[in-house]
Design a protein around this motif. Structure first.
Motif, mmCIF file in Angstrom:
data_model
loop_
_atom_site.group_PDB
_atom_site.id
_atom_site.type_symbol
_atom_site.label_atom_id
_atom_site.label_comp_id
_atom_site.label_asym_id
_atom_site.label_seq_id
_atom_site.Cartn_x
_atom_site.Cartn_y
_atom_site.Cartn_z
ATOM 1 N N LEU A 85 -57.318 16.797 57.001
ATOM 2 C CA LEU A 85 -57.492 15.441 57.503
ATOM 3 C C LEU A 85 -56.828 15.274 58.864
ATOM 4 C CD1 LEU A 85 -56.977 13.287 54.286
ATOM 5 C CD2 LEU A 85 -59.109 13.690 55.532
ATOM 6 N N ALA A 86 -55.641 15.851 59.012
ATOM 7 C CA ALA A 86 -54.947 15.770 60.299
ATOM 8 C C ALA A 86 -55.736 16.511 61.376
ATOM 9 C CB ALA A 86 -53.537 16.342 60.185
ATOM 10 N N MET A 87 -56.301 17.660 61.005
ATOM 11 C CA MET A 87 -57.092 18.412 61.973
ATOM 12 C C MET A 87 -58.345 17.628 62.357
ATOM 13 S SD MET A 87 -59.045 22.052 61.728
ATOM 14 C CE MET A 87 -60.171 21.397 60.542
ATOM 15 N N GLU A 88 -59.019 17.056 61.362
ATOM 16 C CA GLU A 88 -60.224 16.283 61.646
ATOM 17 C C GLU A 88 -59.907 15.087 62.546
ATOM 18 O OE1 GLU A 88 -63.162 17.327 61.063
ATOM 19 O OE2 GLU A 88 -62.691 18.934 59.658
ATOM 20 N N ALA A 89 -58.735 14.482 62.350
ATOM 21 C CA ALA A 89 -58.325 13.377 63.222
ATOM 22 C C ALA A 89 -58.157 13.871 64.656
ATOM 23 C CB ALA A 89 -57.030 12.758 62.712
ATOM 24 N N SER A 90 -57.703 15.114 64.812
ATOM 25 C CA SER A 90 -57.569 15.690 66.156
ATOM 26 C C SER A 90 -58.924 15.834 66.835
ATOM 27 C CB SER A 90 -56.910 17.074 66.088
ATOM 28 O OG SER A 90 -55.602 16.976 65.639
ATOM 29 N N LEU A 91 -59.955 16.068 66.045
ATOM 30 C CA LEU A 91 -61.290 16.201 66.609
ATOM 31 C C LEU A 91 -61.835 14.855 67.077
ATOM 32 C CD1 LEU A 91 -62.908 18.682 64.083
ATOM 33 C CD2 LEU A 91 -62.449 19.120 66.481
ATOM 34 N N LEU A 131 -58.134 25.800 62.727
ATOM 35 C CA LEU A 131 -57.892 25.310 64.092
ATOM 36 C C LEU A 131 -58.314 26.339 65.130
ATOM 37 C CD1 LEU A 131 -54.468 23.592 63.483
ATOM 38 C CD2 LEU A 131 -56.526 22.446 64.324
ATOM 39 N N HIS A 132 -57.930 27.606 64.908
ATOM 40 C CA HIS A 132 -58.302 28.654 65.867
ATOM 41 C C HIS A 132 -59.816 28.748 65.997
ATOM 42 C CE1 HIS A 132 -54.254 30.979 65.487
ATOM 43 N NE2 HIS A 132 -54.151 29.851 66.142
ATOM 44 N N GLY A 133 -60.534 28.645 64.888
ATOM 45 C CA GLY A 133 -61.993 28.711 64.937
ATOM 46 C C GLY A 133 -62.574 27.594 65.774
ATOM 47 N N ARG A 134 -62.084 26.389 65.568
ATOM 48 C CA ARG A 134 -62.589 25.241 66.326
ATOM 49 C C ARG A 134 -62.243 25.371 67.809
ATOM 50 N NH1 ARG A 134 -62.836 20.862 61.988
ATOM 51 N NH2 ARG A 134 -64.212 21.977 60.591
ATOM 52 N N ALA A 182 -67.867 17.928 79.479
ATOM 53 C CA ALA A 182 -66.821 18.948 79.559
ATOM 54 C C ALA A 182 -65.427 18.340 79.500
ATOM 55 C CB ALA A 182 -66.981 19.777 80.827
ATOM 56 N N VAL A 183 -65.232 17.204 80.130
ATOM 57 C CA VAL A 183 -63.907 16.585 80.121
ATOM 58 C C VAL A 183 -63.495 16.240 78.686
ATOM 59 C CG1 VAL A 183 -64.712 14.201 80.546
ATOM 60 C CG2 VAL A 183 -62.424 14.917 81.282
ATOM 61 N N ARG A 184 -64.461 15.780 77.893
ATOM 62 C CA ARG A 184 -64.178 15.461 76.480
ATOM 63 C C ARG A 184 -63.848 16.742 75.705
ATOM 64 N NH1 ARG A 184 -62.314 13.381 72.378
ATOM 65 N NH2 ARG A 184 -63.603 12.739 70.651
ATOM 66 N N LEU A 185 -64.565 17.807 75.959
ATOM 67 C CA LEU A 185 -64.282 19.079 75.284
ATOM 68 C C LEU A 185 -62.867 19.558 75.608
ATOM 69 C CD1 LEU A 185 -67.634 21.048 75.670
ATOM 70 C CD2 LEU A 185 -66.735 19.915 73.630
ATOM 71 N N HIS A 186 -62.472 19.428 76.864
ATOM 72 C CA HIS A 186 -61.112 19.819 77.248
ATOM 73 C C HIS A 186 -60.068 18.970 76.535
ATOM 74 C CE1 HIS A 186 -61.780 22.895 80.274
ATOM 75 N NE2 HIS A 186 -62.755 22.167 80.783
ATOM 76 N N GLU A 187 -60.308 17.662 76.424
ATOM 77 C CA GLU A 187 -59.372 16.767 75.737
ATOM 78 C C GLU A 187 -59.212 17.171 74.276
ATOM 79 O OE1 GLU A 187 -61.093 12.910 76.175
ATOM 80 O OE2 GLU A 187 -60.566 12.751 78.311
ATOM 81 N N VAL A 188 -60.324 17.433 73.609
ATOM 82 C CA VAL A 188 -60.273 17.804 72.198
ATOM 83 C C VAL A 188 -59.603 19.160 72.034
ATOM 84 C CG1 VAL A 188 -61.656 18.364 70.154
ATOM 85 C CG2 VAL A 188 -62.230 16.377 71.550
ATOM 86 N N ALA A 189 -59.936 20.113 72.901
ATOM 87 C CA ALA A 189 -59.313 21.434 72.824
ATOM 88 C C ALA A 189 -57.799 21.325 73.016
ATOM 89 C CB ALA A 189 -59.919 22.385 73.853
ATOM 90 N N ARG A 198 -55.918 18.678 72.296
ATOM 91 C CA ARG A 198 -55.359 18.069 71.077
ATOM 92 C C ARG A 198 -55.280 19.085 69.953
ATOM 93 N NH1 ARG A 198 -58.488 13.549 71.930
ATOM 94 N NH2 ARG A 198 -59.843 14.030 70.178
ATOM 95 N N LEU A 199 -56.345 19.864 69.780
ATOM 96 C CA LEU A 199 -56.341 20.893 68.733
ATOM 97 C C LEU A 199 -55.262 21.937 69.000
ATOM 98 C CD1 LEU A 199 -60.159 21.414 68.162
ATOM 99 C CD2 LEU A 199 -58.542 20.322 66.599
ATOM 100 N N SER A 200 -55.092 22.325 70.241
ATOM 101 C CA SER A 200 -54.066 23.313 70.595
ATOM 102 C C SER A 200 -52.670 22.780 70.305
ATOM 103 C CB SER A 200 -54.184 23.719 72.056
ATOM 104 O OG SER A 200 -55.387 24.416 72.263
ATOM 105 N N ARG A 201 -52.426 21.509 70.629
ATOM 106 C CA ARG A 201 -51.121 20.909 70.311
ATOM 107 C C ARG A 201 -50.897 20.881 68.804
ATOM 108 N NH1 ARG A 201 -52.648 17.404 74.370
ATOM 109 N NH2 ARG A 201 -53.215 15.763 72.885
ATOM 110 N N HIS A 202 -51.932 20.519 68.076
ATOM 111 C CA HIS A 202 -51.838 20.483 66.616
ATOM 112 C C HIS A 202 -51.564 21.895 66.069
ATOM 113 C CE1 HIS A 202 -52.309 18.576 62.775
ATOM 114 N NE2 HIS A 202 -53.302 19.348 62.439
#
Length: 175
Positions: free
Chosen positions: A104-110, A48-51, A123-130, A132-136
């Motif tokens: 699988l849970a992490m990939e779903a976050s992506l 997660l940290h890498g992504r 950029a807005v999509r990148l922020h949304e994914v970041a 979600r990944l941070s919450r995960h």
């Protein structure tokens, strides 16, 4: 095949930590299971940290007007620049089959974000994914801390048994 498919995480977190009723071999086995779970959660956190770092670097590059390809920056992005820290000397094997459920849970976050094609992602999509990944990552970190408390409880009980003579190294070697 049985219908009972309890996850290792569920077993570790539901452990009754009144450990005096367990024989020492059961205690060691439960501790080993908890240690394996902690190792798998740690592995997922690293993924997660890498992504998250990759997405943050892409956003920073855009803000700075840097249009160099992401692939050329990966070594710098993923390098560990943190201060040296003390880490456990114990070997923590990762069970790839177990990590799969977490991955699988992490990939779903992506979602549908294709990491190699970040340059074309808004950029807005990148922020949304970041986000979600941070919450995960925070959820996984909280689980990991709880599992570490279980491991510590097992270790403390084993130490008490050795200290008070209820368990011996000879018994361990005989197992």
């Amino acid at each position: 095949m049985t219908a009972h498919t309890e996850r290792r995480l569920d077993r570790v977190l539901s452990a009754d930590l009144d450990l005096r009723g367990l024989v020492t071999a059961q205690l060691r086995a439960a501790r080993a299971e908890a240690i394996a779970e902690e190792a798998d959660l740690s592995y997922l956190r690293r993924l997660l940290h890498g992504r998250i770092d990759i997405i943050a670097a892409e956003l920073t590059a855009r803000a700075d007007g840097d249009s160099s390809p992401l692939i050329g920056r990966l070594i710098e992005i993923l390098a560990d620049h943190s201060a040296p820290r003390h880490v456990s000397a114990r070997y923590q094997p990762i069970d790839p089959g177990r990590v799969g459920e977490y991955r699988l849970a992490m990939e779903a976050s992506l979602g549908d974000l294709d990491v190699p094609d970040l340059a074309s992602c808004p950029a807005v999509r990148l922020h949304e994914v970041a986000d979600r990944l941070s919450r995960h990552e925070r959820e996984i970190s909280a689980l990991r801390r709880t599992v570490q408390q279980v491991v510590d409880a097992y270790a403390a009980e084993l130490a008490r048994r050795y200290r008070e003579g209820e368990a011996t190294v000879d018994e361990l070697l005989a197992e």
